[in-house]
Design a protein around this motif. Structure first.
Motif, PDB file in Angstrom:
ATOM      1  N   CYS A 177     -10.729 -20.847 -20.214  1.00 15.63           N
ATOM      2  CA  CYS A 177     -10.920 -21.786 -19.144  1.00 15.63           C
ATOM      3  C   CYS A 177     -12.063 -21.961 -18.805  1.00 15.63           C
ATOM      4  CB  CYS A 177     -10.116 -20.956 -17.998  1.00 15.63           C
ATOM      5  SG  CYS A 177     -10.710 -19.483 -17.536  1.00 15.63           S
ATOM      6  N   LEU A 178     -13.150 -21.352 -19.469  1.00 15.72           N
ATOM      7  CA  LEU A 178     -14.526 -21.641 -19.361  1.00 15.72           C
ATOM      8  C   LEU A 178     -14.990 -23.273 -19.746  1.00 15.72           C
ATOM      9  CD1 LEU A 178     -16.030 -18.460 -20.034  1.00 15.72           C
ATOM     10  CD2 LEU A 178     -15.289 -18.928 -17.844  1.00 15.72           C
ATOM     11  N   LYS A 179     -15.974 -23.753 -19.143  1.00 19.81           N
ATOM     12  CA  LYS A 179     -16.397 -25.057 -19.745  1.00 19.81           C
ATOM     13  C   LYS A 179     -17.034 -24.716 -21.233  1.00 19.81           C
ATOM     14  CE  LYS A 179     -20.046 -28.558 -19.044  1.00 19.81           C
ATOM     15  NZ  LYS A 179     -21.181 -28.927 -17.818  1.00 19.81           N
ATOM     16  N   SER A 180     -17.550 -23.779 -21.456  1.00 21.63           N
ATOM     17  CA  SER A 180     -17.927 -23.408 -23.092  1.00 21.63           C
ATOM     18  C   SER A 180     -18.109 -22.072 -23.176  1.00 21.63           C
ATOM     19  CB  SER A 180     -18.897 -24.468 -23.651  1.00 21.63           C
ATOM     20  OG  SER A 180     -20.241 -23.864 -22.842  1.00 21.63           O
ATOM     21  N   CYS A 181     -17.860 -21.416 -24.629  1.00 20.30           N
ATOM     22  CA  CYS A 181     -17.911 -20.029 -24.637  1.00 20.30           C
ATOM     23  C   CYS A 181     -18.213 -20.056 -26.198  1.00 20.30           C
ATOM     24  CB  CYS A 181     -16.562 -19.181 -24.516  1.00 20.30           C
ATOM     25  SG  CYS A 181     -16.997 -17.359 -24.622  1.00 20.30           S
ATOM     26  N   GLY A 182     -19.525 -19.429 -26.556  1.00 21.92           N
ATOM     27  CA  GLY A 182     -19.945 -19.182 -27.901  1.00 21.92           C
ATOM     28  C   GLY A 182     -19.083 -17.750 -28.637  1.00 21.92           C
ATOM     29  N   ASP A 183     -19.728 -17.475 -29.684  1.00 20.93           N
ATOM     30  CA  ASP A 183     -18.813 -16.209 -30.400  1.00 20.93           C
ATOM     31  C   ASP A 183     -19.454 -14.942 -29.955  1.00 20.93           C
ATOM     32  OD1 ASP A 183     -17.651 -18.258 -32.081  1.00 20.93           O
ATOM     33  OD2 ASP A 183     -19.632 -18.354 -33.083  1.00 20.93           O
ATOM     34  N   ASP A 184     -18.585 -13.928 -30.228  1.00 24.27           N
ATOM     35  CA  ASP A 184     -18.952 -12.535 -30.045  1.00 24.27           C
ATOM     36  C   ASP A 184     -19.335 -12.433 -28.404  1.00 24.27           C
ATOM     37  OD1 ASP A 184     -19.443  -9.708 -30.352  1.00 24.27           O
ATOM     38  OD2 ASP A 184     -21.668 -10.245 -30.544  1.00 24.27           O
ATOM     39  N   VAL A 185     -18.402 -12.750 -27.476  1.00 22.80           N
ATOM     40  CA  VAL A 185     -18.644 -12.541 -26.346  1.00 22.80           C
ATOM     41  C   VAL A 185     -17.343 -11.733 -25.868  1.00 22.80           C
ATOM     42  CG1 VAL A 185     -18.398 -13.928 -24.087  1.00 22.80           C
ATOM     43  CG2 VAL A 185     -19.403 -14.874 -26.164  1.00 22.80           C
ATOM     44  N   TYR A 186     -17.642 -10.804 -24.883  1.00 18.84           N
ATOM     45  CA  TYR A 186     -16.691  -9.912 -24.072  1.00 18.84           C
ATOM     46  C   TYR A 186     -16.828 -10.126 -22.605  1.00 18.84           C
ATOM     47  CZ  TYR A 186     -15.136  -5.904 -21.686  1.00 18.84           C
ATOM     48  OH  TYR A 186     -14.553  -4.987 -20.859  1.00 18.84           O
TER      49      TYR A 186
END
Length: 194
Positions: free
Chosen positions: A17-26
């Protein structure tokens, strides 16, 4: 079995639901993100339990936000964290605040906007900034590259690069070396392509 100490098994927030999100995110499931469509996350990020944010935010790569960090300022607030930054437990970032100068009423439900006087100014943490436990950062502050803020400090003004600050209000204590940190970051691809 040797388990990576940076791997998390706890429940996670739905980052779709975020505008954008990269890899390896907790992102812990126990965070409260009031405006998820205004949040941009890079890669290699950990956001711990109790994080609360009401503003727009853009976070770079290799970031840790400790437990019970609060970022406030509503829909007009803007918060930015550069690469290789962190905020320790209990940090408070204020992107919008009443001026408290007696020129208007406080911002509260039911009070007309024309009766309120606010200071609206982004808070920016440039690359390699480290913020200690229970630090408060006020609107309009930029923590310049490599700054460190000691635990319990209140930051009322922007900092100088690669300098350690502490106190209420935070004052410069000493310079911080940067060569080794930049060398380690270079091994990870820093500076990153924009």
């Amino acid at each position: 079995m040797n388990k990576d100490p940076y791997t998390f098994d706890a429940a996670t927030y739905d980052t779709s639901c975020l505008k954008s999100c990269g890899d390896d995110v907790y992102v812990s499931a126990s965070v409260e993100i009031r405006r998820p469509s205004l949040i941009e996350l890079g890669s290699h990020i950990a956001i711990d339990s109790g994080f609360f944010i009401t503003t727009a935010a853009k976070l770079g790569n290799y970031i840790h936000i400790g437990p019970y960090v609060c970022v406030i300022g509503g829909s007009t607030g803007v918060f930015t964290m550069g690469h290789f930054t962190n905020i320790a437990v209990g940090g408070r970032v204020i992107c919008v605040s009443d001026t408290f100068k007696g020129e208007g009423l406080i911002s509260a439900p039911g009070i007309p906007k024309e009766s309120v006087r606010l200071k609206i100014a982004p808070v920016i943490l440039e690359d390699f900034v480290n913020v200690g436990a229970s630090v408060t950062i006020l609107p309009g502050v930029t923590l310049r590259e490599g700054s460190v803020i000691g635990a319990g400090s209140v930051v009322t003004k922007s900092t100088e690069p690669w300098t350690v600050y502490a106190g209420v209000p935070a004052k410069p204590l000493k310079k911080r070396p940067k060569a080794a940190m930049l060398a380690y970051a270079k091994e990870l691809g820093y500076p990153f392509a924009q």
